[in-house]
Write a protein that holds these residues in place. Structure first.
Motif, PDB file in Angstrom:
ATOM      1  N   PRO A 113      13.889   6.757  -1.430  1.00 12.41           N
ATOM      2  CA  PRO A 113      13.111   7.793  -2.113  1.00 12.41           C
ATOM      3  C   PRO A 113      13.284   7.802  -3.628  1.00 12.41           C
ATOM      4  O   PRO A 113      12.352   8.127  -4.362  1.00 12.41           O
ATOM      5  CB  PRO A 113      13.620   9.097  -1.486  1.00 12.41           C
ATOM      6  CG  PRO A 113      14.954   8.768  -0.909  1.00 12.41           C
ATOM      7  CD  PRO A 113      14.850   7.342  -0.469  1.00 12.41           C
ATOM      8  N   GLY A 114      14.469   7.415  -4.107  1.00 17.84           N
ATOM      9  CA  GLY A 114      14.705   7.414  -5.545  1.00 17.84           C
ATOM     10  C   GLY A 114      13.782   6.495  -6.303  1.00 17.84           C
ATOM     11  O   GLY A 114      13.490   6.725  -7.489  1.00 17.84           O
ATOM     12  N   GLN A 115      13.287   5.461  -5.635  1.00 16.73           N
ATOM     13  CA  GLN A 115      12.361   4.514  -6.254  1.00 16.73           C
ATOM     14  C   GLN A 115      11.080   5.206  -6.723  1.00 16.73           C
ATOM     15  O   GLN A 115      10.431   4.770  -7.678  1.00 16.73           O
ATOM     16  CB  GLN A 115      12.016   3.403  -5.252  1.00 16.73           C
ATOM     17  CG  GLN A 115      10.990   2.394  -5.737  1.00 16.73           C
ATOM     18  CD  GLN A 115      10.687   1.362  -4.664  1.00 16.73           C
ATOM     19  OE1 GLN A 115      11.482   1.113  -3.781  1.00 16.73           O
ATOM     20  NE2 GLN A 115       9.508   0.751  -4.744  1.00 16.73           N
TER      21      GLN A 115
ATOM     22  N   ALA B 267       0.834  -1.205   0.000  1.00 21.49           N
ATOM     23  CA  ALA B 267       0.000   0.000   0.000  1.00 21.49           C
ATOM     24  C   ALA B 267       0.872   1.260   0.000  1.00 21.49           C
ATOM     25  O   ALA B 267       0.582   2.228  -0.706  1.00 21.49           O
ATOM     26  CB  ALA B 267      -0.922  -0.003   1.219  1.00 21.49           C
ATOM     27  N   LYS B 268       1.952   1.244   0.798  1.00 21.14           N
ATOM     28  CA  LYS B 268       2.857   2.403   0.826  1.00 21.14           C
ATOM     29  C   LYS B 268       3.444   2.668  -0.558  1.00 21.14           C
ATOM     30  O   LYS B 268       3.508   3.819  -0.995  1.00 21.14           O
ATOM     31  CB  LYS B 268       3.983   2.156   1.820  1.00 21.14           C
ATOM     32  CG  LYS B 268       3.564   2.169   3.275  1.00 21.14           C
ATOM     33  CD  LYS B 268       4.762   1.832   4.149  1.00 21.14           C
ATOM     34  CE  LYS B 268       4.363   1.639   5.598  1.00 21.14           C
ATOM     35  NZ  LYS B 268       5.505   1.204   6.423  1.00 21.14           N
ATOM     36  N   ASP B 269       3.875   1.605  -1.232  1.00 18.90           N
ATOM     37  CA  ASP B 269       4.435   1.766  -2.577  1.00 18.90           C
ATOM     38  C   ASP B 269       3.427   2.445  -3.506  1.00 18.90           C
ATOM     39  O   ASP B 269       3.771   3.350  -4.269  1.00 18.90           O
ATOM     40  CB  ASP B 269       4.816   0.402  -3.164  1.00 18.90           C
ATOM     41  CG  ASP B 269       6.110  -0.146  -2.598  1.00 18.90           C
ATOM     42  OD1 ASP B 269       6.859   0.634  -1.975  1.00 18.90           O
ATOM     43  OD2 ASP B 269       6.372  -1.345  -2.765  1.00 18.90           O
ATOM     44  N   GLN B 270       2.183   1.989  -3.418  1.00 19.92           N
ATOM     45  CA  GLN B 270       1.124   2.532  -4.274  1.00 19.92           C
ATOM     46  C   GLN B 270       0.905   4.020  -3.987  1.00 19.92           C
ATOM     47  O   GLN B 270       0.814   4.843  -4.905  1.00 19.92           O
ATOM     48  CB  GLN B 270      -0.170   1.751  -4.036  1.00 19.92           C
ATOM     49  CG  GLN B 270      -1.368   2.253  -4.819  1.00 19.92           C
ATOM     50  CD  GLN B 270      -2.631   1.464  -4.465  1.00 19.92           C
ATOM     51  OE1 GLN B 270      -2.597   0.261  -4.292  1.00 19.92           O
ATOM     52  NE2 GLN B 270      -3.753   2.171  -4.339  1.00 19.92           N
ATOM     53  N   ILE B 271       0.849   4.362  -2.704  1.00 20.56           N
ATOM     54  CA  ILE B 271       0.559   5.744  -2.313  1.00 20.56           C
ATOM     55  C   ILE B 271       1.723   6.669  -2.645  1.00 20.56           C
ATOM     56  O   ILE B 271       1.527   7.762  -3.206  1.00 20.56           O
ATOM     57  CB  ILE B 271       0.193   5.815  -0.815  1.00 20.56           C
ATOM     58  CG1 ILE B 271      -1.135   5.099  -0.567  1.00 20.56           C
ATOM     59  CG2 ILE B 271       0.092   7.272  -0.356  1.00 20.56           C
ATOM     60  CD1 ILE B 271      -1.461   4.891   0.904  1.00 20.56           C
ATOM     61  N   TYR B 272       2.946   6.257  -2.333  1.00 20.44           N
ATOM     62  CA  TYR B 272       4.103   7.106  -2.644  1.00 20.44           C
ATOM     63  C   TYR B 272       4.244   7.315  -4.153  1.00 20.44           C
ATOM     64  O   TYR B 272       4.598   8.412  -4.604  1.00 20.44           O
ATOM     65  CB  TYR B 272       5.382   6.489  -2.085  1.00 20.44           C
ATOM     66  CG  TYR B 272       5.537   6.617  -0.591  1.00 20.44           C
ATOM     67  CD1 TYR B 272       5.174   7.784   0.081  1.00 20.44           C
ATOM     68  CD2 TYR B 272       6.068   5.565   0.163  1.00 20.44           C
ATOM     69  CE1 TYR B 272       5.312   7.893   1.451  1.00 20.44           C
ATOM     70  CE2 TYR B 272       6.220   5.674   1.544  1.00 20.44           C
ATOM     71  CZ  TYR B 272       5.841   6.830   2.178  1.00 20.44           C
ATOM     72  OH  TYR B 272       5.986   6.945   3.538  1.00 20.44           O
ATOM     73  N   THR B 273       3.954   6.277  -4.925  1.00 17.11           N
ATOM     74  CA  THR B 273       4.002   6.411  -6.388  1.00 17.11           C
ATOM     75  C   THR B 273       2.972   7.427  -6.857  1.00 17.11           C
ATOM     76  O   THR B 273       3.259   8.296  -7.696  1.00 17.11           O
ATOM     77  CB  THR B 273       3.749   5.050  -7.058  1.00 17.11           C
ATOM     78  OG1 THR B 273       4.783   4.136  -6.682  1.00 17.11           O
ATOM     79  CG2 THR B 273       3.730   5.180  -8.570  1.00 17.11           C
ATOM     80  N   ASN B 274       1.770   7.365  -6.286  1.00 12.78           N
ATOM     81  CA  ASN B 274       0.713   8.309  -6.674  1.00 12.78           C
ATOM     82  C   ASN B 274       1.034   9.732  -6.217  1.00 12.78           C
ATOM     83  O   ASN B 274       0.753  10.698  -6.938  1.00 12.78           O
ATOM     84  CB  ASN B 274      -0.625   7.853  -6.099  1.00 12.78           C
ATOM     85  CG  ASN B 274      -1.215   6.687  -6.856  1.00 12.78           C
ATOM     86  OD1 ASN B 274      -0.937   6.499  -8.038  1.00 12.78           O
ATOM     87  ND2 ASN B 274      -2.025   5.871  -6.189  1.00 12.78           N
TER      88      ASN B 274
END
Length: 256
Positions: free
Chosen positions: A240-242, A211-218
């Protein structure tokens, strides 16, 4: 626990809230305590009751969202926002587009407005504030808070932007007008774009890594190049670079 798996599926169908994106052990403990207090024996019984009882559903929604907030939480970070982040952003754009995501009962977006007001007139401040829970949004719109919520607010800000009402403090209308509140599900709804600053603090700790990956990407997609994400003091992003970010201060990340 198969009945929890079914419960998660039923809740997603009914509310669009995906409990599988929340840390399971924490969520199970919270909800088991809730349904046992209401006299239900398991998730199956509780799910059936939620289908027809609106009051019970509202209580569930309020319980599963974590509404702990205060003004200027972790005050040193707000000093960084005022003294470094805002001047940098304003050098490129005198009217910033700002989003307070998962804003809870409103202390955060109002803190943003008060902090930004040291640089620009209130009439030029417009903040979008969103949360999943309609109940806390209504509390936020009212703008009335107990004294303990103000313990980190600079005294001059308390005197300037709050009115004492009995044992409570009310945010003045000039600050209330700077914030627009809307309901928004970070794991389901569309994200607006073109933000200079997104503030999302003390909510990511409840989500799974997926979920974190999804939110940070958005969030990254929602920010302008050079825009900044401000996170909570237990939510440092170690890669953060991801997401197309670079760390510029502790708990502040700039979109590259």
């Amino acid at each position: 626990m198969p009945d929890y798996t079914t419960f998660v599926r039923n809740i997603k169908n009914k509310t669009k809230i995906d409990l599988s994106m929340y840390k399971e052990a924490q969520m199970k403990r919270r909800l088991t305590s809730l349904y046992e207090r209401r006299g239900y024996r398991n998730f199956t019984e509780y799910a059936q009751a939620l289908q027809t009882d609106r009051e019970l559903l509202d209580e569930f929604l309020d319980r599963m969202t974590i509404n702990v907030s205060e003004f200027y939480r972790n005050a040193q970070r707000w000093e960084v926002l005022e003294q470094k982040i805002f001047p940098s952003l304003l050098a490129n754009n005198p009217k910033l587009k700002i989003w307070s995501a998962a804003c809870s009962t409103g202390e955060e977006p109002y803190s943003i407005a008060m902090t930004l007001s040291t640089h620009v007139p209130l009439k030029d401040i417009s903040i979008l504030a969103t949360d999943l829970d309609q109940g806390v949004i209504q509390t936020a719109k009212n703008g009335v808070y107990p004294e303990k919520s103000l313990k980190e607010v600079p005294r001059k800000i308390v005197q300037k932007y709050f009115e004492k009402e009995g044992r409570f403090f009310k945010v003045k209308d000039e600050i209330l007008r700077t914030v627009t509140f809307k309901q928004h599900n970070l794991l389901h709804d569309r994200y607006e774009s073109g933000f200079d600053l997104i503030v999302c603090r003390n909510v990511m700790i409840y989500f799974t890594d997926e979920a974190k990956d999804q939110i940070y990407t958005n969030f990254s997609k929602s920010l302008k190049p050079g825009g900044v994400l401000f996170v909570g003091s237990t939510e440092q992003i170690f890669n953060p670079g991801q997401y197309g970010f670079e760390s510029i201060e502790t708990f502040f990340y700039r979109k590259v």
